[in-house]
Scaffold this active site. Structure first.
Site, PDB file in Angstrom:
ATOM      1  N   SER A 151      18.564  -2.442  12.031  1.00 59.17           N
ATOM      2  CA  SER A 151      17.924  -3.470  13.004  1.00 59.17           C
ATOM      3  C   SER A 151      19.096  -4.304  13.457  1.00 59.17           C
ATOM      4  O   SER A 151      18.542  -5.386  14.325  1.00 59.17           O
ATOM      5  CB  SER A 151      17.094  -4.258  12.358  1.00 59.17           C
ATOM      6  OG  SER A 151      16.083  -3.516  11.831  1.00 59.17           O
ATOM      7  N   ASP A 190       6.758   1.295  10.450  1.00 60.20           N
ATOM      8  CA  ASP A 190       7.101  -0.163  10.322  1.00 60.20           C
ATOM      9  C   ASP A 190       7.825  -0.343   9.060  1.00 60.20           C
ATOM     10  O   ASP A 190       7.152   0.188   8.315  1.00 60.20           O
ATOM     11  CB  ASP A 190       6.220  -1.019  10.957  1.00 60.20           C
ATOM     12  CG  ASP A 190       7.048  -2.458  11.161  1.00 60.20           C
ATOM     13  OD1 ASP A 190       7.180  -2.651  12.258  1.00 60.20           O
ATOM     14  OD2 ASP A 190       7.232  -3.238  10.327  1.00 60.20           O
ATOM     15  N   HIS A 196       2.458  -6.212  12.126  1.00 60.49           N
ATOM     16  CA  HIS A 196       2.820  -7.577  12.373  1.00 60.49           C
ATOM     17  C   HIS A 196       1.941  -8.233  13.208  1.00 60.49           C
ATOM     18  O   HIS A 196       1.943  -9.467  13.702  1.00 60.49           O
ATOM     19  CB  HIS A 196       4.346  -7.542  12.865  1.00 60.49           C
ATOM     20  CG  HIS A 196       5.350  -7.287  11.994  1.00 60.49           C
ATOM     21  ND1 HIS A 196       5.812  -6.014  12.000  1.00 60.49           N
ATOM     22  CD2 HIS A 196       6.148  -8.124  11.031  1.00 60.49           C
ATOM     23  CE1 HIS A 196       6.719  -6.027  10.835  1.00 60.49           C
ATOM     24  NE2 HIS A 196       7.157  -7.383  10.573  1.00 60.49           N
ATOM     25  N   CYS A 209      10.324  -6.719  13.785  1.00 62.85           N
ATOM     26  CA  CYS A 209       9.120  -5.725  14.068  1.00 62.85           C
ATOM     27  C   CYS A 209       9.496  -4.519  14.429  1.00 62.85           C
ATOM     28  O   CYS A 209      10.260  -4.329  15.768  1.00 62.85           O
ATOM     29  CB  CYS A 209       8.184  -6.050  14.898  1.00 62.85           C
ATOM     30  SG  CYS A 209       6.977  -5.237  15.348  1.00 62.85           S
TER      31      CYS A 209
END
Length: 444
Positions: A151, A190, A196, A209
């Site tokens: 990420s 996720d 989320h 997210c």
């Protein structure tokens, strides 16, 4: 950072026998190797007349030897030591760069080795023990380690989506805990199973997210997303002033056509684009490249070639000749508001109410921006769950983190990778914070 060792048979094939007459050691790797010519100096000689007994009778000509130049490193000792101590007992790397000029402030790879022992000469048994160590202490992870970025890549994907008009900072995407492609039942999960809810660009970065970035990746397409990553220097060497750097990989359909032999394996699938949006799949980066990305983001697109040597000192006069920063092609011009958006999201990661690394950043006495990352070492089935305690330690996820500070006028950008560290926020973020704290404490 390198070491010197005894001149080997291979070294003799490339060294000037006159210049190295009487020399026993030579730079072997990294700074010692790359700047050997500066450090070695120039040998001297005498032309003399001798008698039949070999006794010197007259000196016809004398050329004095010149000592080598002292090489001045960019490394900040406090930041380097903080990174090394924070990574002690772990397999990983930490690299810090000054976003204003590309100077490398910390360059840590662990586990490490004692360069003095190698310079003195190890027994064959002792050297083999280092070579065969499962933790690979001789492997420079900061320069040559290649990992999925996880990420940590999301701010680049967000900026690409803004650049190509795919989204706006305020546009919301609903997150139910998974993403599916049209006409497919496969779920791209996720990290938060419950989802989320509706998120915009700011909250998607702050909370990391996955569903938001699955959606952005699909709308961007792999070609546009890949080109934008390459604009940040991914997929190519940074040009740092030491040898041996790996270039990582930014995948594309054209690359896959060349990389695989089986026709079925050469097809680029839509799902591969989706997972590239969260830094998984074929995408690979080095810790040095990640630090370069963090520095480029901190400098809002301005790029400099990373440098470990800032200059050299003349041994005769004591004067230092400094190397000028080397600008690289910047990221294509972006709206100032777009940089504001991704940096605000990264600020939220560290000091926002729902930031994934707020536990590390909230107490910082300066505003900082960051992004956590977790990279899978192996794939798990659609209906399987990742339970760390049930997985062998060396198959657990890698932990990654990038950060820079202070936000208004960044002076340091850091990237940390911990192999099998599981959580970027919990394992890697504290290392980044320690390095930044150590540097800013004595440079403010």
């Amino acid at each position: 950072l390198g070491y010197v060792g005894g001149i080997s048979a291979d070294d003799k094939k490339t060294l000037d026998p006159v210049e190295y007459a009487g020399t026993t050691h030579v730079g072997k790797i990294s700074v010692e190797r790359s700047f050997e010519a500066n450090l070695h100096g120039t040998s001297g000689h005498e032309d003399v007349v001798v008698n039949v007994h070999g006794r010197k009778m007259q000196v016809l000509d004398r050329v004095r030897s010149l000592p080598g130049r002292d090489v001045i490193l960019t490394i900040d000792m406090a930041a380097q030591l903080a990174g090394f101590q924070a990574l002690e007992g772990k397999r990983g790397a930490a690299v810090a760069i000054d976003p204003r000029n590309g100077e490398v402030l910390a360059f840590v790879s662990t586990p490490a080795y004692d360069p003095n022992a190698l310079s003195a000469g190890l027994s064959r048994r002792a050297y083999l023990a280092l070579q065969e160590d499962i933790d690979r202490p001789l492997f420079n992870r900061a320069l040559r380690g290649q990992y999925p970025p996880g990420s940590t890549i999301k701010p680049i994907v967000a900026l690409a989506a803004l650049h190509y008009g795919v989204t706006t900072p305020e546009r919301r995407v609903g997150c139910r805990g998974f993403f599916t492609l049209p006409r497919s039942s496969h779920r791209y999960r996720d990290w938060r199973p419950a989802g989320h809810g509706p998120v915009n660009l700011y909250s998607a970065i702050e909370q990391s997210c996955d569903v938001y970035f699955y959606s952005m990746a699909r709308e961007l397409g792999i070609e546009r997303m890949g080109r934008f990553m390459e604009a940040f220097g991914l997929g190519s060497v940074t040009g740092v002033d030491i040898g041996g750097e790996e270039k990582g990989l930014v995948p594309s359909p054209a690359w896959k056509q060349k990389a695989f032999r089986q026709p079925g394996a050469r097809v680029w699938f839509p799902g591969e684009t989706v997972i590239a949006g969260i830094g998984q799949g074929y995408l690979l980066v080095t810790p040095l490249q990640l630090a370069h990305v963090a520095a480029t983001t901190a400098a809002r697109g301005q790029r400099f070639q990373p440098m470990l040597v800032k200059g050299s000192r003349n041994p005769a006069t004591g004067t230092i000749e400094f190397e000028a920063p080397k600008p690289l092609p910047p990221v294509p011009e972006q709206e100032s508001a777009w940089w504001d958006a991704i940096i605000e999201g990264m600020h939220g990661v560290m000091q926002g109410p729902r930031g994934t690394a707020r536990g590390v950043g909230l107490s910082a006495p300066y505003p900082m921006a960051g992004k956590s990352g977790t990279a899978q070492v192996f794939s798990i089935g659609q209906n399987e769950k990742y339970v760390a305690k049930d997985i062998a330690e060396r198959r657990r996820d890698h932990a990654l983190f990038i950060a820079f500070a202070p936000i208004a006028e960044p002076r340091i950008a850091v990237a940390v990778v911990i192999e099998n560290g599981e959580s970027g926020s919990k394992a890697a973020a504290p290392v980044a914070r320690a390095v930044i704290d150590a540097y800013l404490k004595h440079t403010t």
